[in-house]
Design a protein around this motif. Structure first.
Motif, PDB file in Angstrom:
ATOM      1  N   ARG A   1      -2.887  10.592 -12.982  1.00  0.00           N
ATOM      2  CA  ARG A   1      -1.576   9.259 -12.985  1.00  0.00           C
ATOM      3  C   ARG A   1      -2.131   8.903 -14.832  1.00  0.00           C
ATOM      4  NH1 ARG A   1      -1.479   4.040 -11.627  1.00  0.00           N
ATOM      5  NH2 ARG A   1      -3.194   3.070 -10.649  1.00  0.00           N
TER       6      ARG A   1
ATOM      7  N   GLU B   1      -1.533   1.978  -3.107  1.00  0.00           N
ATOM      8  CA  GLU B   1      -1.918   3.381  -3.860  1.00  0.00           C
ATOM      9  C   GLU B   1      -0.468   3.458  -4.355  1.00  0.00           C
ATOM     10  OE1 GLU B   1      -2.930   3.205  -1.115  1.00  0.00           O
ATOM     11  OE2 GLU B   1      -4.737   3.575  -0.603  1.00  0.00           O
ATOM     12  N   SER B   2      -0.806   4.112  -5.857  1.00  0.00           N
ATOM     13  CA  SER B   2       0.515   4.471  -6.482  1.00  0.00           C
ATOM     14  C   SER B   2       0.937   6.052  -5.610  1.00  0.00           C
ATOM     15  CB  SER B   2      -0.238   5.309  -7.480  1.00  0.00           C
ATOM     16  OG  SER B   2      -0.726   6.209  -7.565  1.00  0.00           O
TER      17      SER B   2
ATOM     18  N   HIS C   1      -6.862  10.641 -13.465  1.00  0.00           N
ATOM     19  CA  HIS C   1      -6.488  10.007 -14.249  1.00  0.00           C
ATOM     20  C   HIS C   1      -6.329   9.803 -15.574  1.00  0.00           C
ATOM     21  CE1 HIS C   1      -6.976   8.117 -10.367  1.00  0.00           C
ATOM     22  NE2 HIS C   1      -6.546   7.130 -10.698  1.00  0.00           N
TER      23      HIS C   1
ATOM     24  N   THR D   1      -3.182  -0.069  -9.104  1.00  0.00           N
ATOM     25  CA  THR D   1      -3.091  -0.142  -8.092  1.00  0.00           C
ATOM     26  C   THR D   1      -3.640  -0.752  -7.157  1.00  0.00           C
ATOM     27  OG1 THR D   1      -3.633   1.677  -8.224  1.00  0.00           O
ATOM     28  CG2 THR D   1      -1.110   1.213  -8.442  1.00  0.00           C
TER      29      THR D   1
ATOM     30  N   ARG E   1     -16.411  11.509   1.671  1.00  0.00           N
ATOM     31  CA  ARG E   1     -14.449  11.698   1.711  1.00  0.00           C
ATOM     32  C   ARG E   1     -14.700  12.950   2.469  1.00  0.00           C
ATOM     33  NH1 ARG E   1      -9.793  10.101  -1.323  1.00  0.00           N
ATOM     34  NH2 ARG E   1      -8.337  12.449  -2.235  1.00  0.00           N
TER      35      ARG E   1
ATOM     36  N   SER F   1       0.711  16.813   1.598  1.00  0.00           N
ATOM     37  CA  SER F   1      -0.546  15.659   0.357  1.00  0.00           C
ATOM     38  C   SER F   1      -1.969  16.070   1.655  1.00  0.00           C
ATOM     39  CB  SER F   1       0.292  15.133   0.373  1.00  0.00           C
ATOM     40  OG  SER F   1      -1.027  13.770  -0.763  1.00  0.00           O
TER      41      SER F   1
ATOM     42  N   THR G   1      -2.375  22.976  -7.659  1.00  0.00           N
ATOM     43  CA  THR G   1      -1.480  22.099  -8.571  1.00  0.00           C
ATOM     44  C   THR G   1      -2.760  20.617  -8.418  1.00  0.00           C
ATOM     45  OG1 THR G   1      -1.418  21.527  -6.292  1.00  0.00           O
ATOM     46  CG2 THR G   1       0.930  22.549  -7.333  1.00  0.00           C
TER      47      THR G   1
ATOM     48  N   ALA H   1      -2.787  16.726  -9.814  1.00  0.00           N
ATOM     49  CA  ALA H   1      -1.800  15.401  -9.294  1.00  0.00           C
ATOM     50  C   ALA H   1      -2.128  14.280 -10.831  1.00  0.00           C
ATOM     51  CB  ALA H   1      -2.531  13.949  -8.167  1.00  0.00           C
TER      52      ALA H   1
ATOM     53  N   ARG I   1       3.097  11.071  -1.080  1.00  0.00           N
ATOM     54  CA  ARG I   1       2.848   9.046  -0.842  1.00  0.00           C
ATOM     55  C   ARG I   1       3.817   7.933  -1.432  1.00  0.00           C
ATOM     56  NH1 ARG I   1      -3.083   7.544  -2.096  1.00  0.00           N
ATOM     57  NH2 ARG I   1      -1.824   7.429  -4.396  1.00  0.00           N
TER      58      ARG I   1
ATOM     59  N   ASN J   1      -9.874  17.391   0.578  1.00  0.00           N
ATOM     60  CA  ASN J   1      -9.077  15.603   0.150  1.00  0.00           C
ATOM     61  C   ASN J   1      -9.120  15.951  -1.098  1.00  0.00           C
ATOM     62  OD1 ASN J   1      -7.257  13.819  -0.220  1.00  0.00           O
ATOM     63  ND2 ASN J   1      -8.552  12.662   1.309  1.00  0.00           N
ATOM     64  N   PRO J   2      -7.871  16.244  -1.731  1.00  0.00           N
ATOM     65  CA  PRO J   2      -8.095  16.861  -3.465  1.00  0.00           C
ATOM     66  C   PRO J   2      -7.966  15.333  -4.259  1.00  0.00           C
ATOM     67  CG  PRO J   2      -5.676  17.244  -3.149  1.00  0.00           C
ATOM     68  CD  PRO J   2      -6.516  16.777  -1.751  1.00  0.00           C
TER      69      PRO J   2
ATOM     70  N   PRO K   1     -10.366   8.736  -6.562  1.00  0.00           N
ATOM     71  CA  PRO K   1     -10.085   8.561  -5.636  1.00  0.00           C
ATOM     72  C   PRO K   1     -10.213   7.150  -5.382  1.00  0.00           C
ATOM     73  CG  PRO K   1     -12.089   9.303  -5.254  1.00  0.00           C
ATOM     74  CD  PRO K   1     -11.840   9.463  -6.729  1.00  0.00           C
ATOM     75  N   SER K   2     -10.074   6.247  -4.715  1.00  0.00           N
ATOM     76  CA  SER K   2      -9.831   4.772  -4.171  1.00  0.00           C
ATOM     77  C   SER K   2     -10.866   4.768  -3.570  1.00  0.00           C
ATOM     78  CB  SER K   2      -9.031   4.644  -3.048  1.00  0.00           C
ATOM     79  OG  SER K   2      -8.795   5.330  -2.161  1.00  0.00           O
TER      80      SER K   2
ATOM     81  N   GLY L   1      -4.589  14.534   1.323  1.00  0.00           N
ATOM     82  CA  GLY L   1      -4.672  13.520   2.334  1.00  0.00           C
ATOM     83  C   GLY L   1      -3.957  12.632   3.188  1.00  0.00           C
TER      84      GLY L   1
ATOM     85  N   ILE M   1      -7.056  13.252  -7.836  1.00  0.00           N
ATOM     86  CA  ILE M   1      -6.040  12.080  -8.674  1.00  0.00           C
ATOM     87  C   ILE M   1      -6.869  12.093 -10.072  1.00  0.00           C
ATOM     88  CG2 ILE M   1      -4.221  10.627  -9.434  1.00  0.00           C
ATOM     89  CD1 ILE M   1      -3.837   9.363  -6.818  1.00  0.00           C
TER      90      ILE M   1
END
Ligand code: TXA
Ligand code: MG
Length: 331
Positions: A118, A177-178, A64, A32, A55, A220, A114, A116, A191, A59-60, A139-140, A222, A62
């Protein structure tokens, strides 16, 4: 700090895993966008991500993973729907929000209950995570508020001097992004991305809601921040009328304008500064962020032209709309 950019191979992966297991952060490719990764269980490293990106810490990130078994290290209450997705659909450009295990630090999830998760499609991404042998929160890999990075070079532009290593892999095939899908309550897309609502509905056999900022509640975190902002003023035209775009361009001649548009319109803009976003929506998604970064280097005013009704068009528009921060003309 000196930032190394190394082609992905056994040697650079070994270095990356050493850095990650020593509490450092490393940028890595995914299909992505590029991510900026840390060991999910290392609070010091997580703090470094927020600093390097600038950041906001509500803002949480992801998490991986490189294979399905890693899911159990970070998430709990894995429902049948979640299991179905992981069994039949992963790896994919889809992020799933589930209840988190207490072992996942609050700094990863911005105090949310929670997490996230991926499992990226990119083999390079999975090689990196698996070499580190730990889930990687990321994050990105762009500076906060800037367009997401789809090549190692753009990561370097934003992160040089701030991180020790960029794993230099393929340019990102998807380019946006995903899709983020919450399975905590009713399945809800938080998203939009390349994996669409109808694909998910087909797989799950239940309706999937779509939550956007426009519908009110921010699920979300972000999505409420300024995103993808180019360095110069930017406007979006949601139209198929090249005439309207040309008039606007003429009014901004002194600003050194450029038009970003689908290939089919290029012939109408002969003699205008133009960048080709691509001949299909897949190509437009793939090229969008890199085109914005190209445009802002050479021009002083960006005019984005895009229109479409498909689900992918919706995801592309989501990114474009954010990058102009509401400066949209729909005709
Ligand atoms: O494709 C991607 O998802 C890329 C690559 C690197 O994997 N990552 C990415 O991360 O886009 P980032 O941090 O730029 O965006 C993560 C999004 C944010 O909108 C964030 O609010 C949301 O995921 N998110 C993360 N954890 C969440 C959670 N527990 N609940 C709801 N949303 C969450
Ligand atoms: Mg981002």
């Amino acid at each position: 700090m000196k930032t190394q950019m190394l082609k992905i191979n056994a040697e650079s992966l070994l270095l990356a895993s050493k850095l990650i297991n020593n509490g450092e952060i490393v940028a890595f490719p995914t299909e992505t966008v590029y991510g900026l990764g840390a060991n999910v269980f290392c609070e010091d490293a997580i703090a470094k991500i927020y600093v390097a990106k600038g950041r906001p810490n509500d803002n949480p990130l992801i998490v991986h993973i490189s294979d399905k078994s890693m899911l159990r290290l970070v998430a709990r209450d894995i429902s049948q729907l979640a299991q179905k997705i992981f069994d039949n659909f992963m790896p994919s450009s889809l992020t799933v929000v589930l209840n988190k295990l207490p072992t996942v630090p609050d700094s990863v999830t911005a105090n949310l209950p929670t997490v996230a998760v991926r499992l990226p499609r990119s083999q390079e991404a999975r090689q990196f995570i698996s070499a580190c042998n730990v889930p990687i929160c990321a994050p990105s890999a762009n500076t906060s508020t800037r367009p997401s990075p789809t090549s190692a070079q753009t990561v370097y532009d934003d992160m040089q001097g701030k991180i020790p290593l960029i794993l230099w892999g393929e340019d990102c095939q998807v380019g946006i992004e995903s899709t983020v899908l919450s399975l905590v309550d009713q399945p809800t897309i938080l998203r939009p991305g390349i994996v669409t609502r109808s694909e998910i509905e087909r797989l799950l056999g239940v309706p999937v809601a779509v939550s956007t900022l426009a519908t009110g509640a921010v699920h979300s975190p972000g999505v409420k921040y300024l995103h993808y902002a180019p360095l110069c003023p930017t406007i979006m035209f949601e139209t198929t009328s090249t005439e309207i775009v040309k008039i606007h361009y003429q009014q901004h001649l002194k600003d050194n304008p450029v038009i970003l548009c689908a290939r089919q319109y290029l012939q109408d803009f002969l003699g205008f500064n133009c960048l080709d976003l691509g001949g299909s929506e897949e190509e437009i998604a793939h090229n969008y962020f890199s085109s914005v970064r190209l445009a802002e280097k050479d021009y002083g005013y960006i005019i984005q032209m895009f229109c479409g009704d498909s689900e992918l068009a919706y995801s592309i528009k989501n990114r474009m709309t954010k990058s102009v921060n509401g400066n949209i003309i729909t005709k």
